[in-house]
Motif scaffolding. Structure first.
Motif: not given
Length: 138
Positions: A31-58
């Protein structure tokens, strides 16, 4: 109705979800920062703003802004799955000093971030179905 057109009808389902997925999460895949839903789900966009964060960042973010989070993290859990596959992180276990004060430190005190999922019980791998080979003779 006047001189303004009515608002369009809302979509039948959400168009996007903001998630807390990080690259090292088991189901993050490619997945990237924006990723489409999986094929078995209704269509939507995943938005992953903390994709590059480490455990401590959270934890720094949650604590800096005094944001609410699940109370299990205060009981030593560092990764939550199901009740069948999640235990407190062994790296956060308090040493028994003879005062009966056993238990676990809160998740934000984990120093070795590579142990974030140490409290997760590995799921048994599914056995592969044997492949059959047939030979025919003529």
């Amino acid at each position: 109705v006047g001189k303004y057109a009515p608002y369009p009808a809302p979509p039948p389902h959400p168009l996007a979800f903001i998630l807390g997925t990080r690259k090292n999460d088991p189901n993050a895949g490619s997945q990237g920062v924006y990723a489409p839903s999986s094929h078995y789900m209704p269509p939507f966009m995943r938005v992953n703003p903390i994709l590059d964060w480490e455990y401590n960042d959270v934890w720094k973010f949650l604590r800096e802004f005094d944001l609410p989070y699940c109370s299990l993290y205060d009981e030593g859990f560092t990764s939550l799955g199901t009740v069948k596959d999640t235990l407190p992180c062994p790296a956060l276990k308090k040493e028994d000093g003879g005062d009966g004060n056993e238990g676990y430190w809160p998740a934000y005190m984990l120093e070795d971030w590579s142990l974030e999922r140490a409290g997760r019980i590995a799921k048994p791998k599914k056995a592969k179905k044997p492949t059959s080979t047939t030979t025919t003779t003529t």
